[in-house]
Design an enzyme around this catalytic site. Structure first.
Site, mmCIF file in Angstrom:
data_model
loop_
_atom_site.group_PDB
_atom_site.id
_atom_site.type_symbol
_atom_site.label_atom_id
_atom_site.label_comp_id
_atom_site.label_asym_id
_atom_site.label_seq_id
_atom_site.Cartn_x
_atom_site.Cartn_y
_atom_site.Cartn_z
ATOM 1 N N GLY A 79 40.225 55.478 39.584
ATOM 2 C CA GLY A 79 41.328 55.463 38.918
ATOM 3 C C GLY A 79 41.235 54.942 37.047
ATOM 4 N N GLY B 24 39.866 48.693 33.827
ATOM 5 C CA GLY B 24 38.457 49.112 34.548
ATOM 6 C C GLY B 24 37.972 50.577 34.244
ATOM 7 N N VAL C 30 43.073 60.021 46.000
ATOM 8 C CA VAL C 30 41.379 59.666 47.406
ATOM 9 C C VAL C 30 42.695 59.426 48.014
ATOM 10 C CG1 VAL C 30 40.266 58.218 46.790
ATOM 11 C CG2 VAL C 30 40.787 59.226 44.729
ATOM 12 N N GLU D 144 58.418 37.379 30.905
ATOM 13 C CA GLU D 144 58.753 38.207 29.459
ATOM 14 C C GLU D 144 59.492 39.473 30.232
ATOM 15 O OE1 GLU D 144 54.136 39.392 27.113
ATOM 16 O OE2 GLU D 144 54.594 39.514 30.576
ATOM 17 N N ASP E 242 41.238 44.766 39.849
ATOM 18 C CA ASP E 242 42.696 43.666 40.983
ATOM 19 C C ASP E 242 42.261 44.511 42.418
ATOM 20 O OD1 ASP E 242 43.962 43.199 38.693
ATOM 21 O OD2 ASP E 242 45.833 44.391 38.420
ATOM 22 N N ALA F 245 44.237 42.329 31.994
ATOM 23 C CA ALA F 245 44.042 43.669 32.081
ATOM 24 C C ALA F 245 41.871 42.726 31.225
ATOM 25 C CB ALA F 245 44.295 44.569 30.442
#
Lengths: 433, 433
Positions: B24, B28, B92, B184, B313, B329
């Site tokens: 990923g 992170g 994966v 938003e 997450d 984030a």
């Protein structure tokens, strides 16, 4: 073609303005719309896309140099201040020339007094439509992002491939057709492989990628002067493109491309060899050439239909000192302008004349600091041509915002070989494995 | 969790460096990779996308404010100068924790000494997966362009619709969930309808479009202080958003959204209500919460597997003064940093500690010159908050080129209400008719 003053004089005096329908918001259709500003007409501008596309730079989307939004504009927004223009985002399925209306694929109709068909062309495979799945062409924004995905995925798969032959096939890029688009694609892919990508991979040497440009004719950039063609070929070869001339492609399949009786294994194949006009001629039952282009009268009207004009890539006309008009943006724009002026003259009851194409010049980028420009008497090559090419293209973009944005993208490519739009999108997770 | 110095000391001395696999390349995973610079490790960074996505601004792609390439970076290029990092563009399919290898969906395997799972989350429909087709969510770049197409096509179809009820349904936009993304999106769609689009259409008044924000809880922006929530709600209502609170959605179908026992007819429905973690927990058979998030140890390792970390997450951890760490984030980045420091400490044989989340603040944009910022003791709202929001987001983008490009796009929206990325792509010709 005679002026049709009887009809137009009548129209001017009525309260319902003359209805002009323009199909296609490419260079020709847009120019016709712009040039009709101030005329006593109601305009409906129809396109099946919601955006005008700056096709001359589409190869830069395919090669991750520019973002899609940098070469496209919402048509509706371009016509924002033209209250007499209605923009219709719709797909035209035909024309009823007797009842004078355009047929939309949802069953609705748009009536016209004057019709302008500026519907462009798609790539054509000379009777080998089955090649399309193996060698996509480049006409729409989606074509651009699809090709970008093909090219970027090829390098990704090569990075993971352990078999040398299969890895070589992944790193072989074949471009069929050495007109401006083919040359620009080949040159840019070679630049990417040599300057943008090398540091990013660990298992492959991207500078070993083969970029092969195949042309059936005897030289690259056939529309340019001989010495510029020779220069372009030498330049391409210098930056790592293999140029194959006089070799028609006889087969394209999932393994590669066959020419000269041999298969060149290549996982990325790009078609830049031929186009076919949109079905405007079929809609009208009008005479067309082999590529489907309507054979128009000398004032760009359809034979027998003075109220219907056709312009741009969808027509064939020998209006360049007796030679065919080339399928380039300036030609479409000149035709759009001529049509607008003819319509305005008719409405005034003034005389109209035939369309005459004036060739301003031919430009092609080959690579960084490499371009050729053929102005006829003046021929330019190399760095000076490249700067003029870049400035001309930024000038022809619409609006300051797009100009700044493209200039910024090019600055980064120029100074740092960094292409911001290296995005594999549209089902990216599916293409791996 | 105890340090594992016996293993790490051995690794340092061998010629094969410690192998870290990071799955990923979100906030992170990328942060962990960055923070491992200089450590005696070999890193393989795996992502099924070729790009890192700046998700906090993805709603701006969906609302035509930014281009895809302005909020995405090719991962490979970000790791260009990190020779010890191998980037793998692959999907994966699982983890073999016994044999210590990551399974790729093409059947290959990537062995690790330490594994970091930073695989993120997808939107979740609380057991109503059939709603997804009617109310898409927003996680990937493709989600962004798909939603952009939905929104732009809705206005286009309304322009062509003659039936008043059907036209109203086309011009009704329902957003489910009033967290930052929902707020938003609602605010930006209202801005578009009121400021960007009005002059462009001829048959519809885009300012009559209804933007309805539905929230099951008692207030918008539940993560913010009460008074900021109230301010955000008032601001949304001022710019034309209808806010519906305390109403869980009970049904979503092709006609619209049902809540409070009534159907609101709406052709555009957007899901911003819930997420579900990626299947990392399933891969490992690890304990997970209802949203599929791995319940990690206090040092972010998987219970029973000190060599496997999970962050972002995809995990659930009460490391914010005993409260759950929010799915934003900065939290993912802090976890990535903690994991990198833990790995480095282990390799040095030094002590490691638990992860503690430090909340820097919560930001949400509501509309032009409207934002809320909750720094805890300091709370900001309105124009000042909006400027800080904008500057902070530009600061967090990677690289000068993206910063300039986004600043340019925002300048045009700010000064001229002009959104450059109003492109309907991906099968645009198919969605009309």
């Amino acid at each position: 073609m005679k002026q049709r003053s009887s009809e137009s004089r009548g129209r001017i005096m009525t309260t319902t303005p003359h209805r002009v329908v323009i199909v296609g918001a490419g260079f020709g259709g847009l120019e016709a719309t712009y040039r009709l500003a101030g005329a006593p007409v109601d305009i409906t501008l129809i396109d099946r896309r919601n955006h005008h596309l700056f096709q001359p730079l589409l190869y830069q989307v395919a090669t991750a140099s520019l973002a899609t939004s940098e070469i496209a504009w919402p048509v509706r927004h371009l016509m924002r201040d033209r209250r007499e223009v209605t923009t219709l985002f719709a797909t035209v399925s035909g024309v009823d020339a007797t009842r004078r209306c355009v047929l939309i694929d949802d069953g609705s109709e748009v009536p016209y007094d004057t019709l302008v068909l500026a519907t462009g062309a798609r790539h054509a495979y000379f009777g080998h439509d089955e090649w399309e799945q193996f060698a996509p062409g480049l006409k729409t924004l989606e074509d651009g992002t699809t090709l970008r995905r093909h090219i970027l995925v090829a390098f990704e798969r090569a990075e993971r491939e352990t078999d040398p032959a299969r890895r070589a096939a992944r790193l072989t890029f074949v471009i069929v057709g050495a007109g401006p688009t083919g040359v620009e694609l080949a040159g840019t892919i070679a630049e990417m492989a040599h300057h943008t990508l090398p540091g990013d991979f660990r298992n492959i040497d991207t500078t070993k990628a083969r970029v092969v440009l195949i042309e059936a004719g005897p030289r690259v950039l056939a529309g340019f002067a001989d010495d510029l063609s020779a220069y372009a070929q030498a330049s391409l070869e210098k930056i790592g493109v293999e140029v194959v001339l006089g070799q028609p492609v006889t087969e394209i399949n999932r393994e590669g491309v066959v020419f000269g009786g041999k298969l060149l294994e290549a996982k990325t194949r790009i078609w830049a060899a031929g186009v076919r006009a949109s079905p405007a001629a079929e809609w009208l039952g009008a005479p067309a050439d082999r590529a489907g282009r309507v054979q128009v009268e000398d004032d760009l009207t359809i034979p027998g239909h003075p109220e219907i004009f056709a312009i741009g890539d969808t027509v064939s006309i020998n209006a360049w000192e007796g030679k065919p008009v080339p399928g380039i943006a300036p030609a479409a724009k000149q035709q759009g302008k001529h049509v607008a002026e003819t319509i305005k003259a008719r409405l005034r009851g003034a005389a109209t004349g035939p369309f005459r194409y004036k060739h301003a010049g031919s430009l092609a980028q080959i690579g960084k600091r490499l371009a050729v420009i053929d102005f006829g008497r003046i021929k330019l090559r190399g760095t000076i041509a490249w700067w003029i090419w870049g400035i001309a293209h930024i000038y022809f973009l619409i609006g300051l915002r797009h100009r700044l944005s493209v200039a910024l993208s090019w600055l980064w490519i120029y100074a740092r070989d960094q292409r911001a739009a290296r995005l594999i999108t549209q089902g990216s997770s599916k293409v791996v494995g």
